[in-house]
Design a protein around this motif. Structure first.
Motif, PDB file in Angstrom:
ATOM      1  N   VAL A  14       0.765  -1.109   0.102  1.00  0.00           N
ATOM      2  CA  VAL A  14       0.171  -0.032  -0.237  1.00  0.00           C
ATOM      3  C   VAL A  14       0.924   1.276  -0.053  1.00  0.00           C
ATOM      4  N   GLY A  15       1.986   1.540   0.761  1.00  0.00           N
ATOM      5  CA  GLY A  15       2.942   2.394   0.916  1.00  0.00           C
ATOM      6  C   GLY A  15       3.244   2.781  -0.657  1.00  0.00           C
ATOM      7  N   TYR A  16       3.999   1.606  -1.135  1.00  0.00           N
ATOM      8  CA  TYR A  16       4.334   1.884  -2.626  1.00  0.00           C
ATOM      9  C   TYR A  16       3.341   2.522  -3.465  1.00  0.00           C
ATOM     10  N   LEU A  17       2.107   1.890  -3.383  1.00  0.00           N
ATOM     11  CA  LEU A  17       1.030   2.167  -4.387  1.00  0.00           C
ATOM     12  C   LEU A  17       0.717   3.544  -4.094  1.00  0.00           C
ATOM     13  N   LEU A  18       0.699   4.147  -2.718  1.00  0.00           N
ATOM     14  CA  LEU A  18       0.066   5.476  -2.527  1.00  0.00           C
ATOM     15  C   LEU A  18       1.460   6.414  -2.962  1.00  0.00           C
ATOM     16  N   LYS A  20       3.522   5.926  -5.387  1.00  0.00           N
ATOM     17  CA  LYS A  20       3.525   6.257  -6.817  1.00  0.00           C
ATOM     18  C   LYS A  20       2.222   6.866  -7.459  1.00  0.00           C
ATOM     19  N   ALA A  21       1.199   6.481  -6.774  1.00  0.00           N
ATOM     20  CA  ALA A  21       0.058   7.397  -7.522  1.00  0.00           C
ATOM     21  C   ALA A  21       0.451   8.992  -6.989  1.00  0.00           C
ATOM     22  N   SER A  22       0.903   9.134  -5.753  1.00  0.00           N
ATOM     23  CA  SER A  22       1.263  10.769  -5.773  1.00  0.00           C
ATOM     24  C   SER A  22       2.071  11.168  -6.676  1.00  0.00           C
ATOM     25  N   GLN A  23       3.166  10.306  -6.864  1.00  0.00           N
ATOM     26  CA  GLN A  23       4.092  10.812  -8.015  1.00  0.00           C
ATOM     27  C   GLN A  23       3.385  11.176  -9.111  1.00  0.00           C
ATOM     28  N   ARG A  24       2.475  10.155  -9.851  1.00  0.00           N
ATOM     29  CA  ARG A  24       1.996  10.412 -10.964  1.00  0.00           C
ATOM     30  C   ARG A  24       1.031  11.619 -10.868  1.00  0.00           C
ATOM     31  N   TRP A  25       0.143  11.714  -9.899  1.00  0.00           N
ATOM     32  CA  TRP A  25      -0.422  13.316  -9.696  1.00  0.00           C
ATOM     33  C   TRP A  25       0.296  14.188  -9.811  1.00  0.00           C
ATOM     34  N   ASN A  26       1.344  14.402  -9.225  1.00  0.00           N
ATOM     35  CA  ASN A  26       2.350  15.426  -9.172  1.00  0.00           C
ATOM     36  C   ASN A  26       2.707  15.711 -10.627  1.00  0.00           C
ATOM     37  N   GLU A  27       3.036  14.628 -11.455  1.00  0.00           N
ATOM     38  CA  GLU A  27       3.427  14.772 -12.748  1.00  0.00           C
ATOM     39  C   GLU A  27       2.340  15.441 -13.542  1.00  0.00           C
ATOM     40  N   SER A  44       4.615  20.316  -4.979  1.00  0.00           N
ATOM     41  CA  SER A  44       5.013  20.336  -3.708  1.00  0.00           C
ATOM     42  C   SER A  44       4.731  21.721  -2.831  1.00  0.00           C
ATOM     43  N   TYR A  45       4.467  22.735  -3.929  1.00  0.00           N
ATOM     44  CA  TYR A  45       4.097  24.085  -3.464  1.00  0.00           C
ATOM     45  C   TYR A  45       2.624  23.942  -2.716  1.00  0.00           C
ATOM     46  N   GLY A  46       2.143  23.166  -3.170  1.00  0.00           N
ATOM     47  CA  GLY A  46       0.615  23.025  -2.745  1.00  0.00           C
ATOM     48  C   GLY A  46       0.486  23.047  -1.269  1.00  0.00           C
ATOM     49  N   SER A  47       1.332  22.287  -0.540  1.00  0.00           N
ATOM     50  CA  SER A  47       1.469  22.637   1.065  1.00  0.00           C
ATOM     51  C   SER A  47       1.495  24.101   1.406  1.00  0.00           C
ATOM     52  N   ILE A  48       2.087  24.940   0.757  1.00  0.00           N
ATOM     53  CA  ILE A  48       2.156  26.189   1.127  1.00  0.00           C
ATOM     54  C   ILE A  48       0.841  27.083   0.607  1.00  0.00           C
ATOM     55  N   ILE A  49       0.871  26.804  -0.466  1.00  0.00           N
ATOM     56  CA  ILE A  49      -0.160  27.788  -1.623  1.00  0.00           C
ATOM     57  C   ILE A  49      -1.762  27.485  -0.951  1.00  0.00           C
ATOM     58  N   LEU A  50      -2.018  26.535  -1.009  1.00  0.00           N
ATOM     59  CA  LEU A  50      -3.524  26.054  -0.807  1.00  0.00           C
ATOM     60  C   LEU A  50      -3.876  26.365   0.581  1.00  0.00           C
ATOM     61  N   PRO A  51      -3.149  26.463   1.664  1.00  0.00           N
ATOM     62  CA  PRO A  51      -3.638  26.772   2.804  1.00  0.00           C
ATOM     63  C   PRO A  51      -3.607  28.480   2.981  1.00  0.00           C
ATOM     64  N   LEU A  52      -2.871  29.176   1.986  1.00  0.00           N
ATOM     65  CA  LEU A  52      -2.800  30.671   1.868  1.00  0.00           C
ATOM     66  C   LEU A  52      -4.261  31.034   1.028  1.00  0.00           C
ATOM     67  N   PHE A  53      -4.542  30.184   0.039  1.00  0.00           N
ATOM     68  CA  PHE A  53      -5.729  30.588  -0.489  1.00  0.00           C
ATOM     69  C   PHE A  53      -6.964  30.521   0.413  1.00  0.00           C
ATOM     70  N   GLU A  54      -6.739  29.801   1.268  1.00  0.00           N
ATOM     71  CA  GLU A  54      -7.960  29.549   2.340  1.00  0.00           C
ATOM     72  C   GLU A  54      -7.759  30.707   3.305  1.00  0.00           C
ATOM     73  N   GLU A  55      -6.755  31.125   3.768  1.00  0.00           N
ATOM     74  CA  GLU A  55      -6.396  32.144   4.694  1.00  0.00           C
ATOM     75  C   GLU A  55      -4.922  32.819   4.485  1.00  0.00           C
ATOM     76  N   ASP A  56      -5.101  33.961   3.734  1.00  0.00           N
ATOM     77  CA  ASP A  56      -3.667  34.479   3.592  1.00  0.00           C
ATOM     78  C   ASP A  56      -3.108  35.112   4.893  1.00  0.00           C
ATOM     79  N   LEU A 141      -8.056   8.083   1.795  1.00  0.00           N
ATOM     80  CA  LEU A 141      -6.772   8.868   1.956  1.00  0.00           C
ATOM     81  C   LEU A 141      -6.836   9.927   3.204  1.00  0.00           C
ATOM     82  N   LYS A 142      -8.093  10.486   3.479  1.00  0.00           N
ATOM     83  CA  LYS A 142      -7.868  11.233   4.827  1.00  0.00           C
ATOM     84  C   LYS A 142      -7.726  10.433   5.999  1.00  0.00           C
ATOM     85  N   GLU A 143      -8.295   9.102   6.000  1.00  0.00           N
ATOM     86  CA  GLU A 143      -7.860   8.219   7.255  1.00  0.00           C
ATOM     87  C   GLU A 143      -6.470   7.981   7.245  1.00  0.00           C
ATOM     88  N   VAL A 144      -5.785   7.658   5.966  1.00  0.00           N
ATOM     89  CA  VAL A 144      -4.240   7.338   6.213  1.00  0.00           C
ATOM     90  C   VAL A 144      -3.579   8.573   6.608  1.00  0.00           C
TER      91      VAL A 144
END
Length: 147
Positions: A14-18, A20-27, A44-56, A141-144
């Motif tokens: 499961v870890g490998y699949l997660l 690789k799925a994340s890698q493909r999504w990012n591509e 990877s910038y989404g970790s910074i930008i998405l929360p700032l879209f919600e609250e700058d 995914l939220k549970e993971v």
């Protein structure tokens, strides 16, 4: 796939699949960001930008918490995103030791592109999965993430 396969060190893990799925999504994200003229935006910038879209203007610590990143990793990420002209740091007027992070005009102009690309990829995913499977995937995914 047998129950046993999930626990083996294999590509069925499961870890490998997660990962690789994340890698493909990012591509897919990066291909589309480039296509839309935002080659400086790394997935990877989404970790910074998405929360700032919600609250700058979040404090660095708040941003790290929302992004589920350590403060050290957050500091490194902020430097990269700032270097690429998407955020700026400013001393917190309430606490001179702290910084707040703000989106730049370039990041604000990226927002509709991000929304469009995410909608496009969601539709692509819906073509591959039924609505029930897509809903189950999000819940799983939220549970993971909460492990």
């Amino acid at each position: 796939m047998t129950h046993r396969d999930v626990h083996n060190a294999s590509r069925e893990n499961v870890g490998y699949l997660l990962a690789k799925a994340s890698q493909r999504w990012n591509e897919l994200l990066y291909e589309r960001f480039r296509r839309e003229g935002f080659k400086e935006v790394r997935p990877s910038y989404g970790s910074i930008i998405l929360p700032l879209f919600e609250e700058d203007g979040l404090r660095m610590g708040e941003l790290a918490e929302r992004a589920r990143l350590s403060k050290q990793t957050m500091t490194t990420m902020i430097r990269l995103v700032e270097r690429d002209g998407l955020v700026r740091r400013q001393r917190d007027p309430e606490d001179g030791r702290a910084f707040r992070v703000y989106l730049t005009a370039r990041a604000h102009s990226f927002r509709p592109v991000a929304q469009s690309v995410l909608r496009e990829l969601d539709e692509l995913l819906e073509e591959q999965l039924s609505q029930a499977e897509g809903s189950t995937l999000k819940t799983s995914l939220k549970e993971v993430m909460s492990l």
